[in-house]
Scaffold this motif. Sequence first.
Motif, PDB file in Angstrom:
ATOM      1  N   ILE A  34       0.839  -1.193   0.000  1.00 33.18           N
ATOM      2  CA  ILE A  34       0.000   0.000   0.000  1.00 33.18           C
ATOM      3  C   ILE A  34       0.874   1.242   0.000  1.00 33.18           C
ATOM      4  N   TYR A  35       0.654   2.086  -0.945  1.00 30.68           N
ATOM      5  CA  TYR A  35       1.257   3.423  -0.904  1.00 30.68           C
ATOM      6  C   TYR A  35       0.169   4.346  -0.410  1.00 30.68           C
ATOM      7  N   PHE A  51      -1.367  -2.129  -4.419  1.00 30.78           N
ATOM      8  CA  PHE A  51      -1.260  -3.287  -5.296  1.00 30.78           C
ATOM      9  C   PHE A  51      -2.126  -4.383  -4.704  1.00 30.78           C
ATOM     10  N   VAL A  52      -2.940  -4.950  -5.540  1.00 25.19           N
ATOM     11  CA  VAL A  52      -3.874  -5.963  -5.033  1.00 25.19           C
ATOM     12  C   VAL A  52      -3.577  -7.282  -5.718  1.00 25.19           C
ATOM     13  N   LYS A  53      -3.564  -8.332  -4.951  1.00 22.91           N
ATOM     14  CA  LYS A  53      -3.296  -9.648  -5.526  1.00 22.91           C
ATOM     15  C   LYS A  53      -4.495 -10.573  -5.316  1.00 22.91           C
ATOM     16  N   ALA A  79      -1.853  -9.821 -10.334  1.00 19.83           N
ATOM     17  CA  ALA A  79      -1.934  -8.688  -9.412  1.00 19.83           C
ATOM     18  C   ALA A  79      -2.053  -7.413 -10.223  1.00 19.83           C
ATOM     19  N   PHE A  80      -2.581  -6.371  -9.588  1.00 25.22           N
ATOM     20  CA  PHE A  80      -2.760  -5.135 -10.341  1.00 25.22           C
ATOM     21  C   PHE A  80      -2.632  -3.924  -9.422  1.00 25.22           C
ATOM     22  N   ARG A  81      -2.496  -2.795 -10.083  1.00 27.80           N
ATOM     23  CA  ARG A  81      -2.434  -1.535  -9.342  1.00 27.80           C
ATOM     24  C   ARG A  81      -3.829  -0.954  -9.328  1.00 27.80           C
ATOM     25  N   ALA A  82      -4.175  -0.429  -8.154  1.00 30.22           N
ATOM     26  CA  ALA A  82      -5.496   0.181  -8.058  1.00 30.22           C
ATOM     27  C   ALA A  82      -5.374   1.463  -7.249  1.00 30.22           C
ATOM     28  N   LYS A 105      -6.500   6.006   1.849  1.00 30.52           N
ATOM     29  CA  LYS A 105      -5.509   4.944   2.040  1.00 30.52           C
ATOM     30  C   LYS A 105      -6.196   3.714   2.616  1.00 30.52           C
ATOM     31  N   ILE A 106      -5.930   2.560   2.054  1.00 27.45           N
ATOM     32  CA  ILE A 106      -6.562   1.351   2.602  1.00 27.45           C
ATOM     33  C   ILE A 106      -5.572   0.654   3.515  1.00 27.45           C
TER      34      ILE A 106
END
Lengths: 382, 1129
Positions: free
Chosen positions: B889-890, B895-897, B934-937, B942-943
């Motif tokens: 997490i930024y 980034f989610v997988k 995985a992808f960027r979202a 902020k999560i």
Amino acid sequence: MPAVIENDVLVYKGSNFFRQRLLLATLSGRAIKIEEIRSKHDDPGLREYEVSLIRLLDKITNGTRVELSETGTSVYYQPGILIGGQVNHSCSTQRGMGYYLEILLALGPFCKEPLNAVLQGVTHSDLDVSVDKIKSTALPILLKFILVDDGLELKVVRRGAPPLGGGEIVFKCPVRRHLRPLQWTKWGLVKRIRGVVYALRVSPTMANRVVESSKGVMLKFLPDVYINTDQCRGPNAGKSPGFGISLVAETDEKTFYCAEAKSVEGGKGEITLPEDLGQECAQKLLDEIYRGGAVDSSFQWLLALWMSLGQKDVSECIVGPLSDYTITFLQHLKEFFGVMFKLEVQRSGSDEDSDDEQMPTAQKIKMTCVGIGYVNISKRTL
Amino acid sequence: MADESIFDKKKAHRAKHAGRKAEKKKQKTKVDQSNLSARQRNPKAFAIQNAVRAERQFRRREDVIAKKQHIPQVDKTPLDPPPIIVAVVGPPRVGKTTLINNLIKSFIKTNVTNTNGPITIVTSKKRRLTLIECNNDVNSMIDIAKCADLVLLLCDASFGFEMEIFEFLNICQVHGMPKIMGVLTHLDMIQNAKTLKTTKKTLKHRFWTEVYSGAKLFYLSGLIHGEYLRNEIKNLARFISVMKFRPLSWRMTHSYLLADRLEDITSQEMIRRDPKVNRDVVLYGYVRGVPLMKESMVHIAGVGDMKISELSYLPDPCPLPSTEKKRHLMERERQIYAPFSGVGGIVYDKDAVYIELQGSHSHKREDELTNEKKALLKNVVETTETVDEQMQGSGFKLFSGGAVIYPNMVKDDEYLQKNNKTADSESENDDSGDETDSGHDSGIDQNEKDGKERLPWNNSRSESENDVDEKNNEEINDKSDDESTDEETNNGDFSTKWKEKLSEKATEAYFERQKTSKNIMKLVYGAFEIGNKTKDQKDDTDDDTSDEEEIGGLFKKVTDSQKKKHKEKEILDLDECSFFYALNKPILRNWASDENKQYLIDSFVSGKRSNDEDASELLKLDDASDGDEEIYGDFEDLETGEKHVAEKDNKETGQKRKAEPTNFEILDKKLKLKAKFDAEYDNPDDHRIKGDHSYYENLKAEALKQSELNKSVFENLDIGLRIEVEGFRPGLYVRMLFKNMPAEFVTNFDSSYPILIGSLNMAEQNIGFVSCKVKKHRWYKKILKTNDPLIISLGWRRFQTLPIYSKIEDDLKCRYLKYTPEHVTCNMHFYGPITPQNTGFIALQTVNNNHNEIKQLGFRIAATGSVNEINKSTNIVKKLKLVGTPLKIYKKTAFVKDMFTSTLEVAKFEGGRVKTVSGIRGQIKKALNKPEGAFRATFEDKILMSDIVFCRTWFKVDVTKFYAPVVNLLLPIGEKSAWQGMKTKGQLKRENNIQNDANKDSIYSEIKRNPKVFKPLVIPKELQKGLPYRFKPKKNKIVVPGDKKNVIHDRVAVIKSPHEQKVANVMKMLKTNYKKKEIDQKKATKDRIKKHKKELDEIEWRKLKRQKELKKKICRQLSKMSNKKKPQM
């Protein structure tokens, strides 16, 4: 030439009447196979414009299956369900837009959603009826069958002459569950003549010269003659130069006859004189009026189609002498739908008239048929 | 000027107001009151007195009228309609067969021994009935409901309505309600009169709620000698014979027939070789509904879709009586036709056909006919002679047979006659010499017979005869031979010479074309075979012609067919063009020239009109009809006997003739005027205040006009051609041949099952995805599950398919439902035959007549509904949540997988919306390289790593392509009611006793809960420091929980000094003393209080006593006083 039926697939030969066959196959839901398409020609197989037609049919249907042989000399066509809706198609410039538009017109009332088609290509050509003619002549015929005009519209956005085209039209057609039977045995007398002369990428005087000459002929018969000129400029004029005229004669029973003429394509060495063109068109219109009947001779087949697709009632119409195209169309109707027309030669005038056998009025044919009770199976009911 | 006018002014006329003349005039002008209507006599009484009331009255009247109006339908009943199908339906053992027998007996006075299959009888001059019994099978019930016009619903009154009756009514409602009459039987089983009355009443009301209130219910009170009472049956028969029917929409768009005769015409040899070989079966029946087209596909209920390979009509086996004027039917006209029952001459056994030879005359004739037919057929098949021989052989018979000549037939039919060679088939037909046979030749032979008869309008005849001669000329005689209109398109050749000639030719042809009056039908339909002829015959003739072609062994005559082929080849690959002059440009007439102009000018409004339109002509007519007749007409002087004939100036009339209206014309005009007048004034309703009913009236008139046209337009046409144009109209008895029928259809034939043949309209033979709305029947016990096989009866068909239920959301999305909802309609998609919208259907889960199953189910109809839409693809979706977890997490990017498995998948979902459990929304941006899927979202906030990210999507559910017609007619006899299609998984498991392993989580087990052990509280040292003492954890204090006494106080022992001990002792003693003292004091106080209380009580008591006495005294005094007063009073 009658078709051969191989396990419920109609098998035809030759490229001629390709359009009729595809149209009727689509409406009847029967699969067809066309063989020996130009098999003995130098360039065998389907032409570009025919492939374009198949593409167009694919766009307005769902579930269509087309199989082409490797050489392109045989096609298997299994029609799907007519969908309609928004369609955008750039037609082949080998043929006029009328080639495609007539099909859309014939299929339009039986789509799932109202058809809203945008076509690009050649709007006026020698081989096919022009968009002007369809607008002035064919739409009133359809109107007789659907009775209420809710969105039947043909708009010429841009004109385009061959060979490059560049024209654009918008065609909208409402959908119907079924067509009504039609009795149309009177066509009345010609009460007015209207016309459009268009000049694309040529001197505007050309148009005026055409108007003058054609008007000169028509005024001998009727005082009510108005011919508009449509001088197209810039992008509206399409990509190629050319000019032409279409004349419409309207009778007091809402029958429209239309004749048209256009200049020969540029760069072929021949020149068309505007005066000749006007004369020619006027003569053609007079010929059309002479032939008479409830519809223009180019759309006899459309009339026959819609008559046969009506409810299970008797329709009868009187038309002028049947064109070859109509005759084959009637044969195809028999094969696809099993509809046979009762055709009678109508004796015009009293017996005395036919004594001077020099030139009676042209032969009129009374077409009578029972509709097959075709219903629009694509439309959704809620 | 002005002055003159004054002088010229004359005295004006004054009418007399008094005197004899005036009286006379008054008498003359006085209106005769006697024949005026009340309204005219007294207009004031009919004037509007109260506007509000008048408005209300008007409104009510309009309401009543509007309620009565129905959409006008074109009446399509033919002139001689097919027999009415009367179906007798009911549970077993209620007396169906008895009823049919009784009805037949009452109608035609004959006893029928066994009733099997449809029985057609003539009941009156205009009506025939087909009686059919419905057996106790839901398949038959469905088929019967689809074809019956009238249903006699039998019910055992002693038992009450059974489930079958309700099922049947529901089937009827869905497939188009026929007329239904209830019949109660077994009424004699109820002895008690009162019970009988109540039973009747309850049953009647139950029946009314199901059909409509007021529906006719008959009571058959009992049996006498095995028959119902004659009066009751007669009454029922009368009701049947006057019944009127309403058109049903499905049957008004489809033709159908109920087969009443079956023949297997497969060669015995083939059957011997392979008993299972596909059969050629001929079915017979009356066409019903709409005209049956020759090449249409049909569906045979219980067998499947079939193509009719041969269709022809036969003379009616059970004809209506001739139109002779008489009241009753004659005995021999009361015919019966029931081949399955062995009455119409033929009996069907399992594997043989018996022909009954005895019987009434009509039956005998029928036999002869059929025999002849067979012989005829054989004759055709085994043709050995050449055509010429046959022609010679049949030459004179031709005329004897062709006594009946219909000139109007010739008119349209010669087109059929491509060449004389087809005559062989006809001449064979003529052999029979039967009138009926010649009746159904397609009119061509008539043409042959009166070949020399020339009709005034038939100029073409000579032309066609000339054709033969012309053909011998070597030139390709394009001009006169209009049969080949295609010659214009003849520019396949590219030599310049040819081209020059071409336009000339085209021009010629063009003029020719306009003059032509050759038979146009031959031109168009020449290539097709017409009428009752079959293909084989045509092939024969073709072969024959090929034999004849050679002349002298060297030259070959160019025959028609070859020439035609040649022409076909030429136009084969031409460019398609819909113009009248397709590809070549003929030189047109110069219309502007004066000589041509005259032909055209009348087509314009400025030209001359035809006689019945031209104003001046019409005026002339008017004059003529008014005056001339009387003045110039013939008359006879009665007194002198002289006859005066109007002088006719013959010389003049010779020229004037045309202009002068003839008597005929005048008459015609008068008729027209009369019709116009009638139309305007004859409608009595029109006199009232008119609402706007003109629209409705117009519609009605249009429908009426159409139906008249439908009936009249083909009336005079030859029957062969008529059939071709119109189809086999309802009422014709037809024979249809089916090739390649399954052998089981014949071998397992059971005549108690109806054979319903329904035609399929355009595109209905195709299969697609059908979307419909459906509702589970409220009497059905179970709910229906998606993808469970369901048997649907839709259109003519019964089939099994796998439906998917769905619900249409507000955005018109179909959302998958696993089960049908209760009491509401839902959507259903299935793969099945394309059927027009709004067609109703019923669904069953089983058609098996297994007794136990029925008992278990109770009511078998699972659902009803109607078709909405047809398509070639479906779009049903189901909700799907994809779940992923953050990888890194930024700030607002993460980034989610684990949501997707591949980059490709991610690519498809780019831009998709995601959400965390806590409600933070985000968007899918782009796939990552490293962990696949995985992808960027990006998110709106902020999560957390602990958040779960999910993506809500729709998942498309496909409809299984499964469609199986219910082929119950192919099943062996006795098992026909036990058709079993695909079974559900559950059914299979139940049968095979397979049980799923239960989900572990779903299994119940004992709950064991361990006590919760908490960790000791640890207080950090820093915190301890800052705490006040009492909160500080005390060291070395061990607390054993639950044991208070054993608290080990870890304290230091205190040892006292002697002084301290003394002090402590003293303190102790003092404490003891003090305690003692306190106790004593307490006791003393208690006593004191007691004593004091006693004293207080005593004082109180005394006080009370004193008061009492005082009260006594006072009362006494008071009473004394009152006593003293009394005597005074």
